[in-house]
Structure formats: structure tokens, C-alpha cells
Motif scaffolding. Structure first.
Motif, PDB file in Angstrom:
ATOM      1  N   LYS A 126       0.837  -1.210   0.000  1.00 29.18           N
ATOM      2  CA  LYS A 126       0.000   0.000   0.000  1.00 29.18           C
ATOM      3  C   LYS A 126       0.871   1.261   0.000  1.00 29.18           C
ATOM      4  O   LYS A 126       0.587   2.235   0.707  1.00 29.18           O
ATOM      5  CB  LYS A 126      -0.938   0.006   1.202  1.00 29.18           C
ATOM      6  CG  LYS A 126      -2.061  -1.034   1.093  1.00 29.18           C
ATOM      7  CD  LYS A 126      -2.960  -0.964   2.302  1.00 29.18           C
ATOM      8  CE  LYS A 126      -4.077  -1.995   2.231  1.00 29.18           C
ATOM      9  NZ  LYS A 126      -5.245  -1.526   1.492  1.00 29.18           N
ATOM     10  N   GLY A 127       1.936   1.184  -0.743  1.00 34.11           N
ATOM     11  CA  GLY A 127       2.811   2.353  -0.886  1.00 34.11           C
ATOM     12  C   GLY A 127       3.748   2.589   0.283  1.00 34.11           C
ATOM     13  O   GLY A 127       4.528   3.530   0.272  1.00 34.11           O
ATOM     14  N   ILE A 169       0.204   1.899  -7.632  1.00 39.80           N
ATOM     15  CA  ILE A 169      -0.333   0.641  -8.168  1.00 39.80           C
ATOM     16  C   ILE A 169      -0.214  -0.340  -7.010  1.00 39.80           C
ATOM     17  O   ILE A 169       0.897  -0.729  -6.641  1.00 39.80           O
ATOM     18  CB  ILE A 169       0.485   0.166  -9.396  1.00 39.80           C
ATOM     19  CG1 ILE A 169       0.446   1.243 -10.500  1.00 39.80           C
ATOM     20  CG2 ILE A 169      -0.056  -1.168  -9.905  1.00 39.80           C
ATOM     21  CD1 ILE A 169       1.304   0.927 -11.716  1.00 39.80           C
ATOM     22  N   ASP A 170      -1.344  -0.699  -6.413  1.00 44.48           N
ATOM     23  CA  ASP A 170      -1.223  -1.432  -5.154  1.00 44.48           C
ATOM     24  C   ASP A 170      -1.170  -2.949  -5.351  1.00 44.48           C
ATOM     25  O   ASP A 170      -1.320  -3.452  -6.460  1.00 44.48           O
ATOM     26  CB  ASP A 170      -2.262  -0.961  -4.132  1.00 44.48           C
ATOM     27  CG  ASP A 170      -3.587  -1.678  -4.254  1.00 44.48           C
ATOM     28  OD1 ASP A 170      -3.753  -2.538  -5.152  1.00 44.48           O
ATOM     29  OD2 ASP A 170      -4.476  -1.376  -3.436  1.00 44.48           O
ATOM     30  N   TYR A 171      -0.938  -3.666  -4.263  1.00 45.94           N
ATOM     31  CA  TYR A 171      -0.635  -5.099  -4.329  1.00 45.94           C
ATOM     32  C   TYR A 171      -1.753  -5.909  -4.972  1.00 45.94           C
ATOM     33  O   TYR A 171      -1.506  -6.943  -5.583  1.00 45.94           O
ATOM     34  CB  TYR A 171      -0.338  -5.624  -2.915  1.00 45.94           C
ATOM     35  CG  TYR A 171      -1.557  -5.750  -2.041  1.00 45.94           C
ATOM     36  CD1 TYR A 171      -2.131  -4.626  -1.449  1.00 45.94           C
ATOM     37  CD2 TYR A 171      -2.179  -6.984  -1.826  1.00 45.94           C
ATOM     38  CE1 TYR A 171      -3.261  -4.724  -0.677  1.00 45.94           C
ATOM     39  CE2 TYR A 171      -3.314  -7.089  -1.050  1.00 45.94           C
ATOM     40  CZ  TYR A 171      -3.860  -5.950  -0.479  1.00 45.94           C
ATOM     41  OH  TYR A 171      -4.992  -6.046   0.275  1.00 45.94           O
ATOM     42  N   ARG A 172      -3.029  -5.429  -4.848  1.00 48.68           N
ATOM     43  CA  ARG A 172      -4.129  -6.212  -5.435  1.00 48.68           C
ATOM     44  C   ARG A 172      -4.036  -6.194  -6.951  1.00 48.68           C
ATOM     45  O   ARG A 172      -4.251  -7.205  -7.616  1.00 48.68           O
ATOM     46  CB  ARG A 172      -5.478  -5.630  -4.986  1.00 48.68           C
ATOM     47  CG  ARG A 172      -5.800  -5.965  -3.536  1.00 48.68           C
ATOM     48  CD  ARG A 172      -6.933  -5.133  -3.038  1.00 48.68           C
ATOM     49  NE  ARG A 172      -6.580  -3.706  -3.105  1.00 48.68           N
ATOM     50  CZ  ARG A 172      -7.179  -2.752  -2.405  1.00 48.68           C
ATOM     51  NH1 ARG A 172      -8.180  -3.053  -1.606  1.00 48.68           N
ATOM     52  NH2 ARG A 172      -6.809  -1.491  -2.517  1.00 48.68           N
ATOM     53  N   GLU A 176      -2.914  -9.372  -9.787  1.00 47.08           N
ATOM     54  CA  GLU A 176      -3.686  -9.784 -10.970  1.00 47.08           C
ATOM     55  C   GLU A 176      -2.820  -9.864 -12.227  1.00 47.08           C
ATOM     56  O   GLU A 176      -3.258 -10.392 -13.247  1.00 47.08           O
ATOM     57  CB  GLU A 176      -4.846  -8.816 -11.200  1.00 47.08           C
ATOM     58  CG  GLU A 176      -5.987  -9.013 -10.207  1.00 47.08           C
ATOM     59  CD  GLU A 176      -7.087  -7.987 -10.433  1.00 47.08           C
ATOM     60  OE1 GLU A 176      -7.468  -7.770 -11.607  1.00 47.08           O
ATOM     61  OE2 GLU A 176      -7.522  -7.391  -9.442  1.00 47.08           O
ATOM     62  N   GLY A 177      -1.641  -9.277 -12.182  1.00 43.55           N
ATOM     63  CA  GLY A 177      -0.709  -9.469 -13.291  1.00 43.55           C
ATOM     64  C   GLY A 177      -0.734  -8.384 -14.356  1.00 43.55           C
ATOM     65  O   GLY A 177      -1.342  -7.319 -14.189  1.00 43.55           O
ATOM     66  N   GLU A 178      -0.056  -8.714 -15.475  1.00 44.47           N
ATOM     67  CA  GLU A 178       0.257  -7.721 -16.498  1.00 44.47           C
ATOM     68  C   GLU A 178      -0.956  -6.914 -16.984  1.00 44.47           C
ATOM     69  O   GLU A 178      -0.903  -5.677 -17.042  1.00 44.47           O
ATOM     70  CB  GLU A 178       0.930  -8.422 -17.699  1.00 44.47           C
ATOM     71  CG  GLU A 178       1.316  -7.451 -18.791  1.00 44.47           C
ATOM     72  CD  GLU A 178       1.928  -8.128 -20.017  1.00 44.47           C
ATOM     73  OE1 GLU A 178       2.157  -9.361 -19.976  1.00 44.47           O
ATOM     74  OE2 GLU A 178       2.172  -7.415 -21.007  1.00 44.47           O
ATOM     75  N   GLY A 179      -2.050  -7.613 -17.324  1.00 48.23           N
ATOM     76  CA  GLY A 179      -3.214  -6.925 -17.895  1.00 48.23           C
ATOM     77  C   GLY A 179      -3.772  -5.885 -16.925  1.00 48.23           C
ATOM     78  O   GLY A 179      -4.035  -4.731 -17.303  1.00 48.23           O
ATOM     79  N   ALA A 200       5.255  -4.292  -3.952  1.00 52.67           N
ATOM     80  CA  ALA A 200       5.806  -5.635  -4.192  1.00 52.67           C
ATOM     81  C   ALA A 200       6.173  -6.207  -2.835  1.00 52.67           C
ATOM     82  O   ALA A 200       6.952  -5.596  -2.091  1.00 52.67           O
ATOM     83  CB  ALA A 200       7.038  -5.573  -5.081  1.00 52.67           C
ATOM     84  N   ILE A 201       5.566  -7.348  -2.522  1.00 52.16           N
ATOM     85  CA  ILE A 201       5.905  -7.961  -1.240  1.00 52.16           C
ATOM     86  C   ILE A 201       6.664  -9.278  -1.423  1.00 52.16           C
ATOM     87  O   ILE A 201       7.041  -9.916  -0.450  1.00 52.16           O
ATOM     88  CB  ILE A 201       4.642  -8.158  -0.349  1.00 52.16           C
ATOM     89  CG1 ILE A 201       3.549  -8.895  -1.105  1.00 52.16           C
ATOM     90  CG2 ILE A 201       4.131  -6.813   0.139  1.00 52.16           C
ATOM     91  CD1 ILE A 201       2.309  -9.168  -0.260  1.00 52.16           C
TER      92      ILE A 201
END
Ligand code: ADP
Length: 421
Positions: A126-127, A169-172, A176-179, A200-201
């Protein structure tokens, strides 16, 4: 032609990034500052090592833009601005200001920022930046003498350094990936956001986000993003990435580090029965020809195997020297002597040189006139063998630069066992 052009804001950061790129399968050249010539070896990535982390922002911007120009003139398709995984900076800079200058120079309206390096316990959620189990401002970075980090919210930290809008751009989304990441980037752009902190965790997060950055001209990150990014160029991990020309010549260690790890490594080397000689700072200060004495001692021994020259001493002895010579003057005097010894050893045929100590390494590399180093096999985490050309070794030499606390106890003997002969 290199595919990826990297600019690191300090030397150990440059080595760290280069090492991660090699592990991702890229052949990598590291340069000390912007070289005055073209690249001489065919590689996939170049890392330009600058000293721009804590210099005045105008100097940092100038040096970084010079590096970016040079990298693009060598053919680099994407620029990677590398900073510390603890986001070392202040509202006066230099991460935000340098990033925006690069965006202007590269003509791009969007880039990302993630210092995450999960292997080193740096994660962004979350930043917010975590160092191990605590938030950034609860870690020792709070008391850093030059860049005290008192706010863990990177959106806020970076916004204070930027005129462009900073988003997240948060972890959720990352999960979900590239798209999903691409969709979020489009949304942020539409909202006028120029730079997005990316959560990124885990290493998996870094690998998942990398494909979404395939087309952007500039990425900014710690060294963690590197291994994921190499796949964007169709490159996967391979032993070949770290292969260097065959090693030859004599072997020596020059140790000017007094860190605990180096003290142990020095003792361990001496215990093997290999020749070792100490450099006495007080004899140096008295103007004695210590360098000449050491080189005369080493010369007949080199043909029989590695020798060690050290100024390494335990804390009490170091304090006593500092009290007599001054911390800075004493340090500089010893660094110069160690560098002159390194040069003398190379002139006497040493082609496999291990240097211990961050400042000592800087002095040795400068004295030898090394401007470019190709990155090879890792000896211990963060310390690879490198291959370089310089005046004293126009035929090329192997060099390993170990910062103080790196490396296991047997490092000095392990290094020579691992070099590709
Ligand atoms: P590290 O990576 O372990 O910090 P550096 O080379 O960066 O090692 O720093 C060590 C500093 O200590 C250098 O400035 C070096 O010249 C100085 N130094 C080395 N040996 C001694 C000594 N015996 N007494 C005092 N200072 C020393």
C-alpha cells in the motif's frame, strides 16, 4: 549493443544491480561514471555507476542526464534508474528530481518507482516501505546522517520531490498481473499521474509486474526489479551470463577494511600459512617508504600463490591511529598507500586481485585507472569477480571488490578457488 541502460546513484548499488542482472541472464558491463569512449565489449546491459545519491540536486541531474545520453548513444532501449532499496533521499532530492529530469530527457509522461527488494527484506505494501518487519521510519534509516527517512509512505515521500503527480499501483492490482497493471497505468495516466509507486511484497510480485513495463522508456527502482526485467528482452538465467575471459597471472589480496567480517577473513587467510604483511599507518605517517617495502616483500612470493597485504586492524587500534592522524586524513593516507600497493602488485604481474573495503576499493580502482568492468561469477552474495582492462594490465585482469561486511570467513581463499582459470 546493450538492451538495457542503467544508472546507479552509488557504487555499491551499481554492483548490486549488475549482480542481479547477471543472475537474470544478462551479460553486464559496469562503468565508473560515464566513460569517455564507446563500449568495448558486447553485453546485454550496462550499469553506469555515479556518485549522485547525496550530491546537490543540480549535480545529480547533470551527471544522470549525461549518463542517459551516453547509454542511448550505445543503443540502450530502456533506461533503469537505480536507487537504494531504502529510498534514500530528502525533499531536496535526489530521486524525484532526477526521475523527472530523465522523463523530460526521454520524452515520456509516465514511469514507475519501486525500491522493493524482498531478498533483502525490503517490501512495499500500500505504498509503504518496510525494512524487515518494521516500517521505514522505525528502522535505523530514521537516523541516517545524510538521508534520514521519517515517513514510510513513498507516495508522499516522492510527491515532496516532484512536480508531477505521484500515484500508486497497489498489491491487489499487482497480484492480478500484467493486464491489470497495464489497465491501472492507463487509468493513472488519464488522471494525470506521472509516476506510480508499485507495491511488491515478494519476488513473484516483481516478476509479475515486469512485463507491464516492457514498453516504457524509463523504469526507476531498487535492484530487485532487475531479475524480472531481463525476461522482457527475451533473456533467461544462464551460466553464460557470468562467463569472463580466462584468469591468469599472480594472485593478491589488498585489504584496507577494518570491518568485523574483514578482520575474520584476514585472520583466516593468515591461518592457511599463506604470506601476509601488515601496513602500519604510523610508519606511513612518518613518511617511511612502506609501499616500496611491501612490494619488495611481495615480489619474490607471488609466483608461489596468493599474498595478502592488509591495514586491517581491530577497533581499538583504529581509534588510536585516528586519534593520532585524524579520521579523514588517516583514512585517506592509508587508502592512497593501499591503492599504490595494488598498482605496484599489478605492475608485478598480479592479474587476480581481491580488494576489501568500500573506500579502499574506490581508491584502488581509481589508481589502476579501471573505467569498465564486466561482471562475472558471484563469490559470495553481492561480491562478483569482474574483468577489467587498465594501463597496468592491458591484457586484462580479474578484480573483486568486497565491501567491508560482505563475505564469509574463507572469502580470500574461496575467491581464488572460484575464479575461472
Ligand atoms: P569498509 O568497507 O570496511 O568500511 P573502507 O575501505 O570503506 O572499508 O573504509 C575503511 C577506512 O579505514 C579507510 O578509509 C581506510 O583507509 C581506513 N583504515 C584502514 N586501516 C586502518 C587502520 N589500521 N587504522 C585506521 N584506519 C584505517
Amino acid at each position: 549493443m546493450p538492451l538495457l541502460g542503467c544508472i546507479a546513484d552509488d557504487f555499491t548499488g551499481a554492483t548490486d544491480l549488475a549482480n542481479n542482472l547477471v543472475r537474470g541472464g544478462m551479460r553486464v558491463m559496469l562503468t565508473m561514471g560515464v566513460p569517455p569512449m564507446r563500449l568495448t565489449v558486447d553485453v546485454d546491459a550496462v550499469v553506469v555507476s555515479l556518485k549522485s545519491r547525496t550530491v546537490p540536486v543540480t549535480d545529480a541531474v547533470r551527471d544522470t542526464l549525461n549518463a542517459a545520453d551516453w547509454l542511448r548513444s550505445q543503443g540502450a532501449r530502456q533506461v533503469y534508474f537505480k536507487y537504494c532499496s531504502t529510498f534514500d533521499s530528502t525533499p531536496d532530492g535526489n530521486i524525484g528530481q532526477v526521475t523527472e529530469a530523465l522523463m523530460d530527457a526521454l520524452g515520456t509522461d509516465f514511469t514507475i518507482a519501486t525500491p522493493a527488494f524482498p531478498d533483502n527484506q525490503r517490501t512495499v505494501f500500500k505504498g509503504h516501505l518496510f525494512v524487515g518487519d518494521v516500517l521505514l521510519h522505525e528502522s535505523s534509516m530514521r537516523d541516517h546522517p545524510l538521508t534520514p527517512m521519517t515517513d514510510p509512505n513513498l507516495v508522499r515521500v516522492l510527491q515532496a520531490q516532484c512536480s508531477r503527480k505521484v500515484g500508486l499501483i497497489d498489491y491487489r492490482v499487482v497480484a492480478e498481473g500484467e493486464g491489470a497493471i497495464r489497465a491501472r497505468i492507463a487509468q493513472l495516466r488519464a488522471e494525470g499521474v506521472g509516476i506510480a509507486i508499485v507495491d511488491a511484497i515478494s519476488n513473484a510480485d516483481l516478476a509479475r509486474m515486469a512485463p507491464a513495463f516492457h514498453d516504457i522508456p524509463l523504469v526507476t527502482a531498487g535492484s530487485g526489479l532487475a531479475s524480472g526485467l531481463t525476461a522482457n528482452f527475451g533473456i533467461s538465467p544462464s551460466e553464460k551470463a557470468s562467463s569472463l575471459p580466462a584468469a591468469g597471472g599472480f594472485q593478491a589480496v589488498v585489504s584496507g577494511s577494518c570491518s568485523l567480517a574483514t578482520q575474520r577473513q584476514t585472520l583466516a587467510f593468515a591461518k592457511t600459512g599463506r604470506p601476509a604483511v601488515g601496513v602500519d599507518p604510523l610508519r606511513l605517517a612518518a613518511g617511511e617508504d612502506v609501499v616500496g617495502d611491501v612490494l619488495a616483500w611481495a615480489e619474490p612470493l607471488l609466483k608461489d600463490g596468493p599474498v595478502l597485504v592488509y591495514s586491517t586492524a581491530e577497533a581499538g587500534a583504529v581509534k588510536a591511529v585516528q586519534a593520532k592522524l585524524g579520521v579523514e586524513q588517516g583514512g585517506a593516507l592509508i587508502e592512497h598507500a593501499m591503492a599504490a600497493i595494488a598498482r605496484g602488485l599489478v605492475e608485478r604481474g598480479v592479474r587476480q586481485l581481491v580488494v576489501a573495503g568500500g573506500e579502499t576499493s574506490g581508491a584502488c580502482v581509481q589508481e589502476l585507472g579501471v573505467m569498465q568492468m564486466q561482471i562475472g561469477t558471484q563469490i559470495d552474495p553481492g561480491v562478483p569477480w569482474c574483468h577489467a582492462y587498465c594501463d597496468g594490465a592491458p591484457d586484462g585482469m580479474h578484480i573483486a571488490l568486497k565491501s567491508g561486511n560482505f563475505g564469509g570467513e574463507e572469502f580470500f581463499t574461496k575467491a581464488f578457488a572460484l575464479v575461472d582459470a
